[in-house]
Scaffold this motif. Structure first.
Motif, PDB file in Angstrom:
ATOM      1  N   LYS A   4     -18.441   1.906  30.332  1.00 52.14           N
ATOM      2  CA  LYS A   4     -17.981   2.944  30.367  1.00 52.14           C
ATOM      3  C   LYS A   4     -17.983   3.693  31.715  1.00 52.14           C
ATOM      4  O   LYS A   4     -19.051   3.827  32.171  1.00 52.14           O
ATOM      5  N   LEU A   5     -16.870   3.879  32.119  1.00 53.32           N
ATOM      6  CA  LEU A   5     -16.631   4.558  33.461  1.00 53.32           C
ATOM      7  C   LEU A   5     -16.680   5.854  33.191  1.00 53.32           C
ATOM      8  O   LEU A   5     -16.018   6.677  32.419  1.00 53.32           O
ATOM      9  N   ASN A   6     -17.202   6.689  34.335  1.00 54.43           N
ATOM     10  CA  ASN A   6     -17.190   8.317  34.288  1.00 54.43           C
ATOM     11  C   ASN A   6     -16.177   8.810  35.300  1.00 54.43           C
ATOM     12  O   ASN A   6     -16.548   9.184  36.350  1.00 54.43           O
ATOM     13  N   TYR A   7     -14.992   8.901  34.881  1.00 56.32           N
ATOM     14  CA  TYR A   7     -13.948   9.595  35.647  1.00 56.32           C
ATOM     15  C   TYR A   7     -12.702  10.202  35.114  1.00 56.32           C
ATOM     16  O   TYR A   7     -12.829   9.823  33.914  1.00 56.32           O
ATOM     17  N   THR A   8     -11.814  10.850  35.563  1.00 54.48           N
ATOM     18  CA  THR A   8     -10.930  11.358  34.796  1.00 54.48           C
ATOM     19  C   THR A   8      -9.684  11.347  35.724  1.00 54.48           C
ATOM     20  O   THR A   8      -9.672  11.004  36.734  1.00 54.48           O
TER      21      THR A   8
END
Length: 145
Positions: A4-8
């Motif tokens: 899971k990557l943490n970006y928008t």
């Protein structure tokens, strides 16, 4: 299991556009140093005697001394009378005097394919069936050194 990557992903604001351009320039210039300002706009308009816009050309010189022509337009009643060629020659002359070594552009087969060939441009690629039933054509023209 996927990480899971943490970006928008969001719509760009002006400051974001600058960061993106600065980021790609930093990466690119590590491989090939810039030869000129990052972008020098060359934008010209042709007007009739009444001061009405009858044509124009929008482009500029990029960081590796290439003239990039983004748009050339001539009002319908002035087409096939030499104005388009004059605009093209004008921007090429200014670009050459500014250090450009090549000119690049694209058009569609229903626009100005023959016009650019007539003005010394060579086809370097195309995308078939874009838009549907047509093709997008990419051109380049090297300036004499």
């Amino acid at each position: 299991m996927a990480e899971k990557l943490n970006y928008t992903i969001e719509v760009c604001q002006k400051e974001n556009v600058k960061n993106i351009i600065d980021g790609i320039n930093e990466y690119n210039f590590k491989s090939v140093p810039a030869l000129a300002e990052v972008w020098t706009p060359l934008e010209f308009v042709a007007k009739d005697k009444a001061g009405i816009d009858i044509g124009g050309i929008l482009g500029g010189i990029g960081c590796w001394n290439g003239l990039e022509i983004n748009l050339l337009w001539v009002k319908e009643e002035y087409r096939r009378k030499g104005l388009g060629s004059q605009l093209l020659k004008y921007i090429e002359k200014i670009a050459l005097e500014s250090g450009a070594t090549i000119s690049m552009l694209d058009t569609f087969d229903f626009q100005a394919e023959g016009f650019y060939v007539k003005n010394g441009y060579k086809v370097i690629g195309e995308i078939a069936d874009f838009p549907k039933g047509h093709k997008r054509i990419y051109f380049a023209k090297r300036f004499d050194y």
